[in-house]
Design an enzyme around this catalytic site. Structure first.
Site, PDB file in Angstrom:
ATOM      1  N   CYS A 435      30.460  50.538  34.597  1.00  0.00           N
ATOM      2  CA  CYS A 435      30.991  51.461  33.586  1.00  0.00           C
ATOM      3  C   CYS A 435      30.301  51.206  32.240  1.00  0.00           C
ATOM      4  O   CYS A 435      29.150  51.564  32.057  1.00  0.00           O
ATOM      5  CB  CYS A 435      32.507  51.321  33.500  1.00  0.00           C
ATOM      6  N   HIS A 563      33.779  52.274  39.344  1.00  0.00           N
ATOM      7  CA  HIS A 563      34.355  50.928  39.426  1.00  0.00           C
ATOM      8  C   HIS A 563      34.478  50.534  40.899  1.00  0.00           C
ATOM      9  O   HIS A 563      35.534  50.699  41.514  1.00  0.00           O
ATOM     10  CB  HIS A 563      35.727  50.892  38.753  1.00  0.00           C
ATOM     11  N   GLU A 565      34.894  47.765  42.265  1.00  0.00           N
ATOM     12  CA  GLU A 565      35.820  46.659  42.541  1.00  0.00           C
ATOM     13  C   GLU A 565      37.174  47.144  43.056  1.00  0.00           C
ATOM     14  O   GLU A 565      37.881  46.400  43.758  1.00  0.00           O
ATOM     15  CB  GLU A 565      36.051  45.810  41.281  1.00  0.00           C
TER      16      GLU A 565
END
Length: 608
Positions: A435, A563, A565
């Site tokens: 990001c 993102h 994750e």
């Protein structure tokens, strides 16, 4: 409204039938599934005691026994959602597929249970009051005085009933058990309406379908070394005074509690010895399901609710989680990753990032050494103001095997992130920017390779004439909450461009990842950036938004606007994070050269 009596042997009591005929029972409660079991997790003594991990672990054990599980997190704060929280206030904001900005505990649920939750799986006081006020404005209450009891408590029960029956897996099967985690601690004034709602709810669904787990702290003062049960006694007494009786007391402690402590809790908390479970501090959270199972949790919940589960978990479950925990504890070859962030004083600010790194480290057979570096400490002004912090930060950055720059908002620390990106680029150090980490890498490249003086983002300097990073007006309506580009979206790998990321994703032409941002790379500069070697290998469906970039000639210099994750799992790590760990440990080339491993990666990642 009269409450519904308990069901016995699957038959509703005469009282309920009479009230139903009289029309005194609201229609919404007729939708309650008679098969659904509810497990309520409450906390005592202090907050942040690990209720989320306990809730996730309980769901994991049940799921491994063939039970379909869902989860709901209840946060008593008045915010509509977690989207406007400072990371220092409540940790990271976790993003779901549908764009919901929710509490980080829902990340634990998704990672442990491997399910896809929805924004309504996170209930806040703000959501409930907004729901009730909207109904009042429409005249749904027919002029009645709207009160906490029954209107707020009824709304809570309706919400739980509705969301507990929503499928959360790809097979679209209705859940059989709903894990409910009540945030905060028992006795908090903010949580009182929820406690009262569940006091009523246990009778409406039947006590045999409602199971209460109370998680409480057992402190052990160093001056005496004795484990103290008084705080837990007081907490359980307050819970019982509010109308809820714990079926299991989970004791969180530094060390495993002894028989004397169990005897005290049994005597003063109205539970049998086998209903007291010790969860002491472990080397890994993967040990928690094992501790619950070996202390007979399945037996307790089966006897109390008649849930169709074995008295002991299947051997394959024990083997899988035991192997996971042992691998985590036995790794000896270290890999050091420097996390250069803005909120490093509070580790929960990067909860999903750190977990994704640990998942990747397990897969790469490396012991993760994670160094948190405050981005401001890398900036030149620190050299004069706090030279020790400045030199320590640069020492840790230079000594790391790889670097990750995660997301964030605001101008503070951005120059430090840009310096970290520059050091990784010029020194061939593996780098992953997520990001804002992608945006700072682009700004750094523009300044130092394209010689665009003072290249920046409109987030940091709105008056800059030609910014490298610009805001997305359609996602910024002037309010803060829910105005970003959120949720799961498609990224298309560009044809004809060699890409390490694409190989890590198994060679797919397009992928789906979750987003949370309101700024993007300025498309006016893309051709100029790419001609100098910064390739944008992934774009959105329109081809106008840059989703992923790589640097020609660098072993691993990667940035992603999404993102990744959020979709990482213990046994299925995120590909960009996996790439960082492999590159940082010198394994990336051999990994990508193995067609078999790439096919396995593609299969495992597409099965989520």
């Amino acid at each position: 409204m009269l409450s519904i009596g308990e069901r016995r042997n699957g038959v509703l009591t005469i009282l309920f039938l009479v009230e139903l005929l009289r029309g005194n029972v609201e229609r919404s409660y007729l939708k309650i599934s008679i098969k659904m079991k509810y497990v309520l997790i409450t906390g005592g003594v202090i907050s942040g005691i690990g209720k989320g991990v306990i809730a996730s672990s309980i769901g994991t054990i049940l799921k491994c026994c063939g039970v379909h599980v869902t989860a709901i997190k209840i946060d008593p704060y008045i915010n509509i959602d977690a989207g406007t929280f400072s990371p220092y206030e409540h940790g990271e904001v976790y993003v779901l597929d549908d764009g919901g900005e929710v509490d980080l505990d829902l990340g634990n649920y998704e990672r442990f249970l491997d399910v896809t939750l929805h924004s309504d799986n996170n209930i806040t006081t703000g959501k409930i009051y907004q729901y009730v006020i909207n109904k009042e404005r429409k005249g749904d209450y027919l002029g009645k005085t709207v009160q906490v009891v029954p209107h707020i408590t009824d709304a809570i029960q309706e919400w739980v009933t509705r969301e507990s029956q929503r499928p959360v897996t790809t097979d679209n099967v209705e859940p059989e058990v709903c894990i409910l985690e009540l945030g905060g601690t028992i006795g908090d004034i903010e949580g009182m309406p929820f406690v009262e709602a569940f006091r009523q709810f246990q009778f409406k669904v039947g006590r045999e379908n409602f199971f209460v787990v109370h998680v409480s702290l057992i402190p052990q003062p160093r001056s005496t070394g004795e484990q103290k049960t008084k705080p837990t006694q007081a907490s359980v007494r307050e819970l019982r005074g509010l109308g809820l009786s714990p079926d299991v007391v989970v004791c969180r402690s530094e060390n495993r509690i002894g028989p004397d402590v169990i005897a005290k809790i049994t005597n003063f908390c109205h539970v049998a010895p086998h209903q007291v479970i010790s969860i002491h501090d472990c080397t890994s959270i993967y040990r928690v399901p094992l501790l619950l199972e070996e202390q007979g949790f399945l037996k307790v919940i089966r006897e109390r609710t008649n849930l169709d589960v074995p008295y002991e978990a299947p051997p394959q479950f024990m083997a899988k989680w035991k192997s996971l925990a042992e691998r985590h504890e036995s790794l000896s070859i270290c890999c050091t990753i420097a996390l250069v962030g803005k909120y490093t004083r509070f580790e929960d600010s990067y909860a999903s990032v750190t977990k994704a790194l640990r998942h990747a480290a397990l897969e790469a057979n490396r012991k993760l050494i994670l160094k948190y570096i405050d981005a401001e400490d890398l900036e030149k002004f620190r050299q004069n103001e706090e030279p020790v912090k400045y030199h320590d930060a640069w020492k840790e950055l230079c000594g790391a095997d790889g670097v990750i720059v995660p997301g964030g908002f605001g101008k503070r620390g951005v120059e430090g992130k840009i310096l970290a990106a520059n050091w990784c680029r010029t020194n061939q150090k593996p780098y992953l920017g997520v990001c804002l980490g992608l945006q700072t890498a682009v700004i750094e490249f523009a300044r130092n390779v394209l010689d665009i003086e003072n290249a920046t983002s409109t987030e940091f300097d709105p008056e800059f004439v030609k910014p490298l990073v610009i805001d997305m007006p359609e996602h910024n309506t002037g309010t803060m909450g829910g105005t970003m580009r959120l949720g799961r979206r498609v990224t298309i790998f560009q044809p004809g461009k060699a890409s390490i990321l694409k190989e890590l994703y198994g060679g797919d032409d397009e992928i789906e990842e979750r987003h949370r941002h309101r700024y993007e790379v300025n498309p006016e500069y893309v051709l100029e950036l790419e001609s100098a070697g910064l390739k944008f290998v992934g774009k959105d469906e329109t081809g106008q938004r840059m989703e992923a970039m790589e640097l020609d000639g660098h072993p691993y210099y990667v940035g992603v606007q999404f993102h990744p994750e959020y979709l990482s799992r213990p046994l299925r790590p995120s590909p960009p994070y996996m790439g960082l760990l492999l590159a940082s440990s010198g394994q990336l080339e051999s990994y990508l050269a193995s067609d078999k491993k790439c096919r396995a990666r593609k299969l495992s990642y597409s099965n989520q």
